[in-house]
Design a protein around this motif. Structure first.
Motif, PDB file in Angstrom:
ATOM      1  N   UNK A   3       0.714  -0.910  -0.079  1.00  0.00           N
ATOM      2  CA  UNK A   3      -0.273   0.582  -0.084  1.00  0.00           C
ATOM      3  C   UNK A   3       0.374   1.442  -0.083  1.00  0.00           C
ATOM      4  N   UNK A   4       1.518   1.332   1.147  1.00  0.00           N
ATOM      5  CA  UNK A   4       2.689   2.631   1.091  1.00  0.00           C
ATOM      6  C   UNK A   4       3.088   2.575  -0.248  1.00  0.00           C
ATOM      7  N   UNK A   5       3.599   1.450  -1.016  1.00  0.00           N
ATOM      8  CA  UNK A   5       4.340   2.161  -2.218  1.00  0.00           C
ATOM      9  C   UNK A   5       3.771   2.108  -3.110  1.00  0.00           C
ATOM     10  N   UNK A   6       2.730   1.836  -3.302  1.00  0.00           N
ATOM     11  CA  UNK A   6       1.608   1.759  -4.590  1.00  0.00           C
ATOM     12  C   UNK A   6       0.692   3.923  -4.198  1.00  0.00           C
ATOM     13  N   UNK A   7       0.600   4.659  -2.681  1.00  0.00           N
ATOM     14  CA  UNK A   7       0.674   5.829  -2.273  1.00  0.00           C
ATOM     15  C   UNK A   7       1.283   6.389  -2.478  1.00  0.00           C
ATOM     16  N   UNK A   8       3.193   5.906  -2.933  1.00  0.00           N
ATOM     17  CA  UNK A   8       3.705   6.763  -2.652  1.00  0.00           C
ATOM     18  C   UNK A   8       4.397   6.756  -4.100  1.00  0.00           C
ATOM     19  N   UNK A   9       3.477   5.961  -5.040  1.00  0.00           N
ATOM     20  CA  UNK A   9       3.838   6.679  -6.528  1.00  0.00           C
ATOM     21  C   UNK A   9       2.745   7.151  -7.348  1.00  0.00           C
ATOM     22  N   UNK A  10       1.594   7.233  -6.687  1.00  0.00           N
ATOM     23  CA  UNK A  10       0.780   8.204  -7.322  1.00  0.00           C
ATOM     24  C   UNK A  10       1.280   9.657  -6.439  1.00  0.00           C
ATOM     25  N   UNK A 117      -7.496  14.202  -9.336  1.00  0.00           N
ATOM     26  CA  UNK A 117      -7.085  13.198  -9.904  1.00  0.00           C
ATOM     27  C   UNK A 117      -6.317  11.929  -8.503  1.00  0.00           C
ATOM     28  N   UNK A 118      -5.520  12.652  -8.281  1.00  0.00           N
ATOM     29  CA  UNK A 118      -4.589  11.622  -8.121  1.00  0.00           C
ATOM     30  C   UNK A 118      -4.879  11.203  -6.555  1.00  0.00           C
ATOM     31  N   UNK A 119      -6.166  11.687  -5.588  1.00  0.00           N
ATOM     32  CA  UNK A 119      -6.784  11.464  -4.960  1.00  0.00           C
ATOM     33  C   UNK A 119      -7.795  10.753  -5.509  1.00  0.00           C
ATOM     34  N   UNK A 120      -8.341  10.583  -6.826  1.00  0.00           N
ATOM     35  CA  UNK A 120      -9.452   9.492  -7.104  1.00  0.00           C
ATOM     36  C   UNK A 120      -8.302   7.915  -7.374  1.00  0.00           C
ATOM     37  N   UNK A 121      -7.126   8.509  -7.906  1.00  0.00           N
ATOM     38  CA  UNK A 121      -6.671   6.820  -7.614  1.00  0.00           C
ATOM     39  C   UNK A 121      -6.043   6.219  -6.094  1.00  0.00           C
ATOM     40  N   UNK A 122      -5.651   7.840  -5.223  1.00  0.00           N
ATOM     41  CA  UNK A 122      -5.173   6.878  -4.063  1.00  0.00           C
ATOM     42  C   UNK A 122      -7.012   6.196  -3.308  1.00  0.00           C
ATOM     43  N   UNK A 123      -8.437   6.651  -3.422  1.00  0.00           N
ATOM     44  CA  UNK A 123      -9.555   5.759  -3.504  1.00  0.00           C
ATOM     45  C   UNK A 123      -9.308   4.391  -3.894  1.00  0.00           C
ATOM     46  N   UNK A 127      -9.550   1.236  -1.784  1.00  0.00           N
ATOM     47  CA  UNK A 127     -10.184   0.076  -1.563  1.00  0.00           C
ATOM     48  C   UNK A 127     -10.013  -0.932  -2.353  1.00  0.00           C
ATOM     49  N   UNK A 128      -8.993  -1.347  -3.549  1.00  0.00           N
ATOM     50  CA  UNK A 128      -8.639  -2.426  -3.828  1.00  0.00           C
ATOM     51  C   UNK A 128      -7.537  -3.051  -2.325  1.00  0.00           C
ATOM     52  N   UNK A 160      -3.157  11.720   1.398  1.00  0.00           N
ATOM     53  CA  UNK A 160      -4.103  12.889   0.665  1.00  0.00           C
ATOM     54  C   UNK A 160      -3.395  14.421   1.218  1.00  0.00           C
ATOM     55  N   UNK A 161      -2.611  14.391   2.503  1.00  0.00           N
ATOM     56  CA  UNK A 161      -2.725  15.464   3.020  1.00  0.00           C
ATOM     57  C   UNK A 161      -1.133  15.607   2.135  1.00  0.00           C
ATOM     58  N   UNK A 162      -0.297  14.515   1.728  1.00  0.00           N
ATOM     59  CA  UNK A 162       0.366  15.522   0.857  1.00  0.00           C
ATOM     60  C   UNK A 162       0.311  15.299  -0.483  1.00  0.00           C
ATOM     61  N   UNK A 163      -0.911  15.449  -0.489  1.00  0.00           N
ATOM     62  CA  UNK A 163      -1.443  15.795  -2.286  1.00  0.00           C
ATOM     63  C   UNK A 163      -1.783  16.913  -1.718  1.00  0.00           C
TER      64      UNK A 163
END
Length: 177
Positions: A3-10, A117-123, A127-128, A160-163
């Motif tokens: 999860x952390x890697x996925x979020x960092x990539x976004x 768009x980044x927040x949507x990717x995070x959501x 969800x996944x 989301x805070x970083x975004x």
């Protein structure tokens, strides 16, 4: 992936996209990924030239091979970035035009669109990972799943805070004259 890697990539993708936006201030990131056809292959400028910023309103591009000047100039024109390159035989200089108020407002809208768009990717990533945690409920128990879900939410909140921070910083940069 975690999860952390996925979020960092976004978050990193958003920051890269934001750095490419023209804010009226010269930055190598505005042109470093522009491609030029050199030696029969399309290559980004950062691979074939030195990109420097002599002052706040100018970008200077010095190719490592002077025979590529025409191709680089053509690549910049084809990229449609809103400015014209000046070829002096040694350097290609780009003078950034001053930003209009209307252009600033459009850029700010674009910044927040990219952030959304980044927040949507995070959501979607959240969800996944939540589904994966729920699927393990029979094996690890309800309490462990609740704990995992809380950890997932904490990491999502942090992303989301970083975004938000990146978007606000870019908005201030665009507003600065």
């Amino acid at each position: 992936m975690t999860l952390e890697a996925d979020l960092q990539k976004i978050v990193e993708f958003l920051k890269t996209e934001l750095s490419r936006l023209q804010t009226g201030r010269a930055s190598a990131s505005l042109v470093e990924y522009v491609e030029a056809e050199v030696y029969g292959v399309r290559q980004p400028l950062k691979n074939i030239a030195n990109i420097s910023i002599p002052d706040a309103k100018q970008i200077a591009i010095q190719p490592w091979d002077k025979s590529t000047l025409q191709a680089i100039e053509k690549g910049i024109q084809e990229a449609n970035l809103g400015f014209n390159p000046n070829n002096d035989g040694t350097f290609i200089r780009i003078n950034l035009p001053p930003m209009t108020e209307e252009r600033r407002k459009d850029l700010i809208k674009l910044v927040w669109k990219l952030a959304e768009e980044a927040k949507i990717s995070v959501r979607n990533v959240r969800q996944e990972h939540m589904k994966t945690a729920k699927a393990q409920e029979k094996d690890i128990g309800e309490d462990a799943v609740k704990h995992q879900e809380k950890q997932i939410q904490d990491q999502v909140d942090k992303a989301n805070q970083e975004i938000e921070t990146a978007a606000k910083k870019k908005e201030e940069e665009v507003k600065t004259v």
